[in-house]
Each structure stands twice: as structure tokens, then as C-alpha cells.
Design a protein around this motif. Structure first.
Motif, PDB file in Angstrom:
ATOM      1  N   PRO A  68       0.809  -1.230   0.000  1.00 30.83           N
ATOM      2  CA  PRO A  68       0.000   0.000   0.000  1.00 30.83           C
ATOM      3  C   PRO A  68       0.840   1.276   0.000  1.00 30.83           C
ATOM      4  CG  PRO A  68      -0.927  -1.583   1.524  1.00 30.83           C
ATOM      5  CD  PRO A  68       0.396  -2.143   1.077  1.00 30.83           C
ATOM      6  N   GLY A  69       1.902   1.318   0.805  1.00 31.14           N
ATOM      7  CA  GLY A  69       2.762   2.502   0.845  1.00 31.14           C
ATOM      8  C   GLY A  69       3.487   2.729  -0.468  1.00 31.14           C
ATOM      9  N   VAL A  70       3.950   1.650  -1.079  1.00 32.66           N
ATOM     10  CA  VAL A  70       4.635   1.759  -2.374  1.00 32.66           C
ATOM     11  C   VAL A  70       3.661   2.264  -3.436  1.00 32.66           C
ATOM     12  CG1 VAL A  70       5.791   0.447  -4.202  1.00 32.66           C
ATOM     13  CG2 VAL A  70       6.345  -0.016  -1.804  1.00 32.66           C
ATOM     14  N   MET A  71       2.467   1.696  -3.447  1.00 31.38           N
ATOM     15  CA  MET A  71       1.457   2.107  -4.433  1.00 31.38           C
ATOM     16  C   MET A  71       1.107   3.586  -4.298  1.00 31.38           C
ATOM     17  SD  MET A  71      -1.089  -1.201  -4.130  1.00 31.38           S
ATOM     18  CE  MET A  71      -2.395  -0.560  -5.190  1.00 31.38           C
ATOM     19  N   SER A  72       0.842   4.024  -3.068  1.00 32.72           N
ATOM     20  CA  SER A  72       0.418   5.414  -2.853  1.00 32.72           C
ATOM     21  C   SER A  72       1.534   6.403  -3.143  1.00 32.72           C
ATOM     22  CB  SER A  72      -0.106   5.605  -1.426  1.00 32.72           C
ATOM     23  OG  SER A  72       0.929   5.400  -0.482  1.00 32.72           O
ATOM     24  N   THR A  73       2.775   5.979  -2.982  1.00 32.11           N
ATOM     25  CA  THR A  73       3.912   6.865  -3.249  1.00 32.11           C
ATOM     26  C   THR A  73       4.253   6.910  -4.733  1.00 32.11           C
ATOM     27  OG1 THR A  73       4.814   6.412  -1.062  1.00 32.11           O
ATOM     28  CG2 THR A  73       6.348   7.299  -2.707  1.00 32.11           C
ATOM     29  N   GLU A  74       4.348   5.746  -5.358  1.00 29.20           N
ATOM     30  CA  GLU A  74       4.760   5.702  -6.763  1.00 29.20           C
ATOM     31  C   GLU A  74       3.671   6.178  -7.717  1.00 29.20           C
ATOM     32  OE1 GLU A  74       8.250   2.362  -6.946  1.00 29.20           O
ATOM     33  OE2 GLU A  74       6.261   1.740  -7.608  1.00 29.20           O
ATOM     34  N   GLN A  75       2.415   6.016  -7.345  1.00 33.29           N
ATOM     35  CA  GLN A  75       1.305   6.400  -8.229  1.00 33.29           C
ATOM     36  C   GLN A  75       0.266   7.211  -7.457  1.00 33.29           C
ATOM     37  OE1 GLN A  75       0.907   5.829 -11.570  1.00 33.29           O
ATOM     38  NE2 GLN A  75       3.002   5.041 -11.586  1.00 33.29           N
ATOM     39  N   SER A  76       0.699   8.339  -6.909  1.00 38.52           N
ATOM     40  CA  SER A  76      -0.178   9.127  -6.036  1.00 38.52           C
ATOM     41  C   SER A  76      -1.435   9.624  -6.756  1.00 38.52           C
ATOM     42  CB  SER A  76       0.586  10.298  -5.423  1.00 38.52           C
ATOM     43  OG  SER A  76       1.141  11.113  -6.431  1.00 38.52           O
ATOM     44  N   GLU A  77      -1.329   9.955  -8.022  1.00 42.41           N
ATOM     45  CA  GLU A  77      -2.498  10.449  -8.754  1.00 42.41           C
ATOM     46  C   GLU A  77      -3.521   9.332  -8.966  1.00 42.41           C
ATOM     47  OE1 GLU A  77      -3.318  12.433 -13.053  1.00 42.41           O
ATOM     48  OE2 GLU A  77      -1.642  13.248 -11.891  1.00 42.41           O
ATOM     49  N   MET A  78      -3.037   8.156  -9.391  1.00 43.86           N
ATOM     50  CA  MET A  78      -3.935   7.015  -9.577  1.00 43.86           C
ATOM     51  C   MET A  78      -4.540   6.614  -8.231  1.00 43.86           C
ATOM     52  SD  MET A  78      -3.201   3.240 -11.274  1.00 43.86           S
ATOM     53  CE  MET A  78      -2.318   3.905 -12.659  1.00 43.86           C
ATOM     54  N   TRP A  79      -3.726   6.638  -7.182  1.00 41.91           N
ATOM     55  CA  TRP A  79      -4.178   6.301  -5.829  1.00 41.91           C
ATOM     56  C   TRP A  79      -5.340   7.214  -5.420  1.00 41.91           C
ATOM     57  CZ3 TRP A  79      -2.890   2.579  -2.238  1.00 41.91           C
ATOM     58  CH2 TRP A  79      -3.292   2.811  -0.915  1.00 41.91           C
ATOM     59  N   ALA A  80      -5.207   8.508  -5.714  1.00 38.07           N
ATOM     60  CA  ALA A  80      -6.214   9.487  -5.312  1.00 38.07           C
ATOM     61  C   ALA A  80      -7.509   9.367  -6.113  1.00 38.07           C
ATOM     62  CB  ALA A  80      -5.651  10.901  -5.449  1.00 38.07           C
ATOM     63  N   CYS A  82      -8.736   6.506  -7.744  1.00 37.63           N
ATOM     64  CA  CYS A  82      -9.386   5.195  -7.745  1.00 37.63           C
ATOM     65  C   CYS A  82      -9.938   4.857  -6.357  1.00 37.63           C
ATOM     66  CB  CYS A  82      -8.403   4.105  -8.194  1.00 37.63           C
ATOM     67  SG  CYS A  82      -7.969   4.216  -9.939  1.00 37.63           S
ATOM     68  N   ARG A  83     -11.158   4.391  -6.334  1.00 35.11           N
ATOM     69  CA  ARG A  83     -11.812   4.033  -5.070  1.00 35.11           C
ATOM     70  C   ARG A  83     -11.296   2.700  -4.518  1.00 35.11           C
ATOM     71  NH1 ARG A  83     -18.312   3.308  -4.109  1.00 35.11           N
ATOM     72  NH2 ARG A  83     -18.128   2.786  -1.915  1.00 35.11           N
ATOM     73  N   TYR A  84     -11.021   1.746  -5.407  1.00 37.95           N
ATOM     74  CA  TYR A  84     -10.600   0.406  -4.999  1.00 37.95           C
ATOM     75  C   TYR A  84      -9.131   0.191  -5.362  1.00 37.95           C
ATOM     76  CZ  TYR A  84     -15.654   0.013  -5.142  1.00 37.95           C
ATOM     77  OH  TYR A  84     -16.990   0.241  -4.953  1.00 37.95           O
ATOM     78  N   LYS A  85      -8.424  -0.508  -4.486  1.00 42.27           N
ATOM     79  CA  LYS A  85      -7.005  -0.788  -4.724  1.00 42.27           C
ATOM     80  C   LYS A  85      -6.760  -2.281  -4.574  1.00 42.27           C
ATOM     81  CE  LYS A  85      -6.652   3.754  -3.598  1.00 42.27           C
ATOM     82  NZ  LYS A  85      -7.721   4.574  -3.067  1.00 42.27           N
ATOM     83  N   GLU A  86      -6.064  -2.856  -5.558  1.00 43.61           N
ATOM     84  CA  GLU A  86      -5.771  -4.284  -5.566  1.00 43.61           C
ATOM     85  C   GLU A  86      -4.283  -4.489  -5.820  1.00 43.61           C
ATOM     86  OE1 GLU A  86      -7.978  -7.185  -5.819  1.00 43.61           O
ATOM     87  OE2 GLU A  86      -9.765  -6.026  -5.349  1.00 43.61           O
ATOM     88  N   GLY A  87      -3.670  -5.339  -5.019  1.00 50.14           N
ATOM     89  CA  GLY A  87      -2.300  -5.762  -5.259  1.00 50.14           C
ATOM     90  C   GLY A  87      -2.318  -7.217  -5.674  1.00 50.14           C
ATOM     91  N   LEU A  88      -1.791  -7.522  -6.851  1.00 50.21           N
ATOM     92  CA  LEU A  88      -1.754  -8.899  -7.350  1.00 50.21           C
ATOM     93  C   LEU A  88      -0.307  -9.355  -7.362  1.00 50.21           C
ATOM     94  CD1 LEU A  88      -4.274  -8.545 -10.325  1.00 50.21           C
ATOM     95  CD2 LEU A  88      -4.748  -9.159  -7.946  1.00 50.21           C
ATOM     96  N   VAL A  89      -0.011 -10.357  -6.549  1.00 50.18           N
ATOM     97  CA  VAL A  89       1.363 -10.855  -6.425  1.00 50.18           C
ATOM     98  C   VAL A  89       1.404 -12.351  -6.689  1.00 50.18           C
ATOM     99  CG1 VAL A  89       2.001  -9.039  -4.784  1.00 50.18           C
ATOM    100  CG2 VAL A  89       1.204 -11.233  -3.921  1.00 50.18           C
ATOM    101  N   GLY A  90       2.577 -12.831  -7.045  1.00 48.23           N
ATOM    102  CA  GLY A  90       2.800 -14.260  -7.284  1.00 48.23           C
ATOM    103  C   GLY A  90       3.831 -14.765  -6.303  1.00 48.23           C
ATOM    104  N   HIS A  91       4.903 -15.294  -6.792  1.00 44.57           N
ATOM    105  CA  HIS A  91       6.097 -15.738  -6.090  1.00 44.57           C
ATOM    106  C   HIS A  91       5.956 -17.049  -5.342  1.00 44.57           C
ATOM    107  CE1 HIS A  91       9.991 -15.773  -4.274  1.00 44.57           C
ATOM    108  NE2 HIS A  91       9.548 -15.518  -3.071  1.00 44.57           N
TER     109      HIS A  91
END
Length: 167
Positions: A68-80, A82-91
Motif C-alpha cells: 500500500p505505501g509503495v502504491m500510494s507513493t509511486e502512483q499518487s495520482e492514480m491512488w487518489a 481510484c476508489r478500490y485498490k488491488e495488489g496482485l502478487v505471485g512468487h
């Protein structure tokens, strides 16, 4: 039929292969205006659909609780916007972590550990990651309402049944 965005997110075992597949797709669809291939080398890819912001990353280097912190920092405009936030990870490939949809909410972001279709290889055998649940997962999102549904595919369920395999 519809615009298609292909987002290349390399893993920790296939960085070069993922790039080659992305390059091949980019070349193949170069003149097709309805197909976009994202080969940006950044390890986290951001994408929005309607009111949903997506962060797609392999998951090896960025822990879910930091996403969440990385998302809000790297893409602050998109973060602001968009109502919903999804992180899709594998590994993670072992069964405990790749059951079709373990999720967790972290800082207003739903982080989904996506399953893998990859079968065990030499690396997984050396490290004891055997017996992995092979699966694929499709997620359905509504432009205004965010996440709506999912569909899961387990290749063994088709192979072990008498159902015809659709190719």
C-alpha cells in the motif's frame, strides 16, 4: 473484439524468458491498435480499470504489507482517483499459499496471492517446494463497483476427468 492490455511481470526464475515472450508479443501485435504490450522494466506495474487501481508485482522483493505505501507513493495520482485498490502478487508456489484466493486487506488495499500454473522444476525440487497446487485464476472487475467474481482453473481436474480438453 475488445482492447487487450498485456502486462509483462517477470518472476524471479524467468526474467529473461518473460522479456522474450513480451518482446515476441510486442512484435506480433505491433500493428494491431487493439493490443497493447507493456514491457516497461519497472518491477511493479500499475494499471487502472474504472475505479480500480492495480499493482502487479512478482512478490519476491516487496512484502504484501509494504505494497500500500509503495502504491500510494509511486502512483499518487492514480491512488487518489481510484476508489478500490488491488495488489496482485505471485512468487509463492507451495499449496498453503496458493490455494485459489487467499486475500488480506492492508491499508485499504486488497492483496491477492495469485496461484501459478508452473509445475515443479529443479529449483523447486532442490528447495523442497514439491506438490504445488497448479492453478490459474481469472478475476472479474466492474468499472464502477470494483471486484465482482473469480473463476479458477486446475489443470489436473480436467486431465483426471473424462471431460474433453478444449484447445
Amino acid at each position: 473484439i475488445a482492447p487487450v492490455d498485456v502486462v509483462i511481470v517477470p518472476g524471479n526464475h524467468d526474467e529473461h524468458t518473460a522479456w522474450c515472450v513480451g518482446d515476441a508479443l510486442h512484435c506480433w501485435y505491433n500493428n494491431d491498435k487493439s493490443v497493447e504490450v507493456d514491457m516497461n522494466p519497472h518491477p511493479t506495474k500499475y494499471y487502472s480499470y474504472g475505479q480500480t487501481m492495480f499493482a502487479l508485482t512478482h512478490g519476491k522483493d516487496i512484502r504484501p504489507e509494504r505494497l500500500p505505501g509503495v502504491m500510494s507513493t509511486e502512483q499518487s495520482e492514480m491512488w487518489a482517483t481510484c476508489r478500490y485498490k488491488e495488489g496482485l502478487v505471485g512468487h509463492l508456489h507451495h499449496k498453503r499459499e496458493t490455494v485459489f484466493m487467499p486475500t488480506q486487506e492492508l491499508g485499504g488495499v486488497r492483496v491477492r496471492q495469485m496461484p501459478s500454473l508452473v509445475s515443479s522444476d529443479a529449483y523447486h525440487a532442490r528447495h523442497g517446494y514439491v506438490g504445488s497446487l497448479r492453478a490459474a485464476q481469472g478475476l472479474l472487475y466492474h468499472a464502477n463497483n470494483g471486484y465482482e467474481a473469480e473463476i479458477a482453473y486446475n489443470p489436473r481436474s480436467i486431465q483426471e476427468s473424462n471431460a474433453p480438453i478444449i484447445k
